[in-house]
Design an enzyme around this catalytic site. Structure first.
Site, PDB file in Angstrom:
ATOM      1  N   GLU A 275       0.780  -1.351  -0.069  1.00  0.00           N
ATOM      2  CA  GLU A 275       0.037  -0.158   0.030  1.00  0.00           C
ATOM      3  C   GLU A 275       0.777   1.257  -0.001  1.00  0.00           C
ATOM      4  OE1 GLU A 275      -2.975   0.028  -0.548  1.00  0.00           O
ATOM      5  OE2 GLU A 275      -3.313  -2.169  -0.368  1.00  0.00           O
ATOM      6  N   ASP A 356       3.724  -4.476  -5.683  1.00  0.00           N
ATOM      7  CA  ASP A 356       4.224  -5.783  -5.442  1.00  0.00           C
ATOM      8  C   ASP A 356       5.645  -5.487  -5.321  1.00  0.00           C
ATOM      9  OD1 ASP A 356       1.825  -7.000  -4.636  1.00  0.00           O
ATOM     10  OD2 ASP A 356       1.799  -8.112  -6.524  1.00  0.00           O
TER      11      ASP A 356
HETATM   12 ZN   LIG Z   1      -2.589  -2.804  -4.594  1.00  0.00          ZN
END
Ligand SMILES: [Zn+2]
Length: 412
Positions: A275, A356
């Protein structure tokens, strides 16, 4: 045939057909056994359950989409929009209240028609697969709160748009744009303190290993957090999630209590890192900018079509009005809206891979992000092998398998 009517009916049917096609392809793309990357979290039973859940969800959405498309098409062809207009006009309110009544009436009708599907989704489908923890009381309260909130926000928005459109001539679309953007930014700003607490309880995360690790990560990444909160997601479902709320300095992260139960501290740090990646890589700003541009384009196009007599003729209207024009434009805009959402989803999937990779890089432990994703997909019974067409049409996130493979590339 009226050209507007042809475009609207054709795009309604095309949207329905794309959905059916996507479901068919994804049903065919299912594999008899879980992909090897997921074999440790999807045992045979969980995998069978995830496939059954995917099929059942598809069936429910096919029934509800078919129903909605049918009702809307019939309402257009049979003059339902004109009928409602006559009823609302008969009440004899001024132009503003009549407009609010018309749009509110349509929203109410569509909500009522959707209610049986919502009830079946929560208490039939989600319950059958063991996800549902919503009590009938919570369900009813949620609907009432949602209705009141939508009535307040919707009335402010619609009233503002109608006033600008009526009084400000050729630049009305610019004012509508500014107004809609300010309203949505304002709502995002107050959401964490005023709106979200209406539906869930947010409690600051207590001291301990998890909070230490999360704070240490935020510090290291140079990321200012105004708070880490636990949300009682278990009030409605066993599914887990995490999200940011608020803007700028009021930014806080909310972790579902179900997520905390499922994952260890390192995995949750990886989720936070993902996030934070969205924020640090400028994704949140890009998303906001895309949304603002899209809203501007919508209002500009609307200004071109709002007063076309042909558009009103398509719906069999006896009277022309700004409020009905707003509704009809939204329907006319369907094909373009679909094209724009495909673009936005493609960008969003790219952002997911980047976030990611950011998490893998900054935590130095790609395996934590991988195991977090695995656990999430197993507890949420996500379909691990959707057809690429389905991904292209509907997914804002890449399928979990693609994310795991991209992350695994970081480990060697
Ligand atoms: Zn995401």
């Amino acid at each position: 045939m009226n050209i507007y009517l042809a475009i609207i009916i054709a795009s309604l049917l095309a949207t329905w057909f794309l959905g059916v096609l996507s479901d068919r392809l994804s049903a065919k793309a299912m594999l008899p056994a879980p992909p090897k990357e997921l074999a440790d979290v999807f045992d045979e039973q969980t995998y069978a359950k995830s496939q059954a859940y995917t099929l059942a969800s598809m069936k429910l959405s096919a029934v509800s989409e078919t129903f909605n498309t049918l009702v809307l098409t019939l309402a257009i062809l049979a003059g339902g929009f004109n009928l409602l207009d006559i009823v609302v006009r008969a009440a004899g309110f001024g132009p503003l209240l009549t407009g609010l009544g018309y749009i509110g009436g349509l929203a109410l009708i569509s909500g009522v028609l959707g209610l049986p599907f919502e009830i079946y989704h929560t208490f039939g489908l989600e319950k059958r697969f063991g996800f549902n923890t919503t009590t009938p009381g919570t369900f009813v309260l949620d609907r009432i709160k949602g209705l009141v909130l939508a009535a307040i926000i919707g009335s402010v928005l619609v009233a503002g748009l109608l006033l600008f459109l009526r009084g400000t001539g050729q630049y009305a679309w610019l004012l509508c744009w500014g107004f809609a953007v300010l309203l949505s930014l304002g709502l995002t700003y107050v959401a964490p303190t005023w709106i979200l607490p209406l539906f869930n309880k947010f409690t600051p995360l207590g001291e301990g290993e998890l909070r230490d690790k999360l704070e240490r990560f935020a510090d290291k990444a140079g990321f200012e957090l105004s708070g880490i909160f636990v949300m009682d997601g278990s009030k409605r479902s066993t599914k887990g999630n995490a999200f940011f709320t608020g803007l700028g300095k009021r930014r806080r992260i909310a972790l579902f209590d179900t997520l905390i139960e499922e994952m260890d501290a390192d995995e949750i740090v990886a989720v936070l890192a993902h996030e934070v990646g969205h924020a640090k890589l400028g994704h949140i700003k890009k998303r906001l900018a895309m949304g603002i541009l899209k809203t501007g384009a919508v209002f500009y196009l609307m200004s071109l079509f709002l007063n076309s007599p042909g558009l009103f003729a398509a719906f069999g209207m006896e009277h022309m009005s700004l409020y009905a024009g707003l509704v009809f434009f939204v329907l006319l805009y369907t094909p373009l809206s679909l094209a724009l959402s495909l673009m936005v989803n493609a960008v969003s999937r790219k952002h997911e891979f980047e976030a990611d990779a950011f998490a893998a890089r900054t935590t130095g432990r790609p395996t934590d992000m991988i195991s977090a994703l695995k656990k999430l997909s197993a507890t949420n019974l996500a379909n691990p092998t959707p057809h690429p067409f389905t991904v292209w049409l509907e997914y804002s996130h890449p399928p979990v398998l693609a994310r795991i493979r991209a992350l695994a590339a970081h480990t060697n």
